[in-house]
Design a protein around this motif. Sequence first.
Motif, short mmCIF file in Angstrom:
data_model
loop_
_atom_site.label_atom_id
_atom_site.label_comp_id
_atom_site.label_asym_id
_atom_site.label_seq_id
_atom_site.Cartn_x
_atom_site.Cartn_y
_atom_site.Cartn_z
N UNK A 255 1.04 -24.22 -46.66
CA UNK A 255 0.96 -24.92 -47.94
C UNK A 255 1.51 -26.34 -47.77
N UNK A 256 0.83 -27.13 -46.93
CA UNK A 256 1.28 -28.50 -46.71
C UNK A 256 0.49 -29.48 -47.55
N UNK A 257 0.56 -30.75 -47.15
CA UNK A 257 -0.12 -31.79 -47.91
C UNK A 257 -1.64 -31.65 -47.83
N UNK A 258 -2.15 -31.15 -46.69
CA UNK A 258 -3.60 -30.97 -46.56
C UNK A 258 -4.09 -29.94 -47.57
N UNK A 259 -3.41 -28.79 -47.59
CA UNK A 259 -3.81 -27.73 -48.51
C UNK A 259 -3.66 -28.18 -49.96
N UNK A 260 -2.56 -28.88 -50.27
CA UNK A 260 -2.37 -29.36 -51.64
C UNK A 260 -3.47 -30.35 -52.03
N UNK A 261 -3.89 -31.18 -51.08
CA UNK A 261 -4.96 -32.13 -51.37
C UNK A 261 -6.28 -31.40 -51.61
#
Length: 397
Positions: A255-261
């Motif tokens: 659940x990092x910035x890629x997934x949040x984006x």
Amino acid sequence: MQPSLALQEDQEHLPTLLATDAQELSYQLQQHQAKIFPPQSQKTMRMFSPAEAAAFIGIGEGYLRQIAAEGHGPDPLSNGRRLYAAEDMDRIRKVLDERNGTPKYVPWRRGSEKLQIISVMNFKGGSGKTTTAAHLAQYLALRGYRVLAIDLDPQASLSALFGHQPELDVGENETLYGAIRYEEPRPIADIVRSTYTPNLHLIPGNLELMEFEHETPRAMAAGRAETMFFARIGEVLTEIESFYDVVVIDCPPQLGFLTMSALCAATSILITVHPQMLDVMSMSQFLTMTSELMSVVENAGGRTSYDWMRYLVTRFEPNDGPQSQMTGFMRAIFGNRMLQNAMVKSTAVADAGVTKQTLYEVDRAQFTRGTYDRALDSLNLVNSEIETHLRLTWGRK
Ligand SMILES: Nc1ncnc2c1ncn2[C@@H]1O[C@H](COP(=O)(O)OP(=O)(O)OP(=O)(O)O)[C@@H](O)[C@H]1O
Ligand SMILES: [Mg+2]
């Protein structure tokens, strides 16, 4: 001899050891891959039976036979049977629409129908995200939609499955990172690749995607990010949106910035879950964390409402008591937010995966008929249920 001394003599410099092991492993794995699947061998979709082709096009088998006999289908084989390539199905759709004078069989979006972006996620590794995303993207393309698949996972399993080796075939700034990076991003249109599946394009992934995780906190701290990180994927997609009907994003298992984006770019969400206690517990954690992070993003102006979200049960073994129990348990809690159909566990899917193929690519003669057909039936049910959600969102029947 003192045991502690012996240990010391045997001590190795761990960084060197790991690097050597990694190199050797990577080399041997590539050799192995090259043997079972030589790089020069072009990947293709398999040929489809008349029944399958008719279903993909959306007409009866009798009508398909008639159209083929009129010369719009493939030439018959020596035994008189016709097998359909994906290209044949596309051609027949066009013929049908020209004949009727209305767009119907070519299902591209029209009028106010918007681009739909499906993010496939869950931070539990191995929950079936990539398998789901790959088969969904190909299914929709075979149904005639214009599809863009995006591999957002630095491990790049989706790219590999579609024949793009992350270390060999994907260069610098050739992943989505190239378009969403904070400094000197390139036009997303330059990164999109066509694939051997008509109507399906791909933005491959590889390790460079990790840069986004590292750069985002720095950009935010420096106040550099012109747009907030969570808006970046959605923004670059608007540059090419008129070329596609559906985008399918395969998210990394964290659940990092890629997934949040990807979450913020999405118009709908598919959460894959293997119905076992540990997996479901892990998903519960994932849901809590996602919900908390989304509240933060919402306050900053990010998207938090969706056309639909569904849980999809993957690698389901109907004869496994605990799995059935767990599935029932989830159904009771999630109600109609669970897809009616589950994807069954099948050696056909697993074996096809070993040679980097999907069920729409492997030759069915390679498997026991029953095994293959059961897997394909389950897959088509899941995919067509998802297609129904897409069509309902566009206001179609
Ligand atoms: N229906 C199925 N039947 C049998 N095997 C399956 C099925 N779905 C997935 N698998 C296998 O399970 C493994 C994990 O699946 P997959 O790579 O799709 O999961 P993932 O969630 O994308 O994993 P990751 O979190 O590492 O990205 C793969 O080896 C795949 O071939
Ligand atoms: Mg994956």
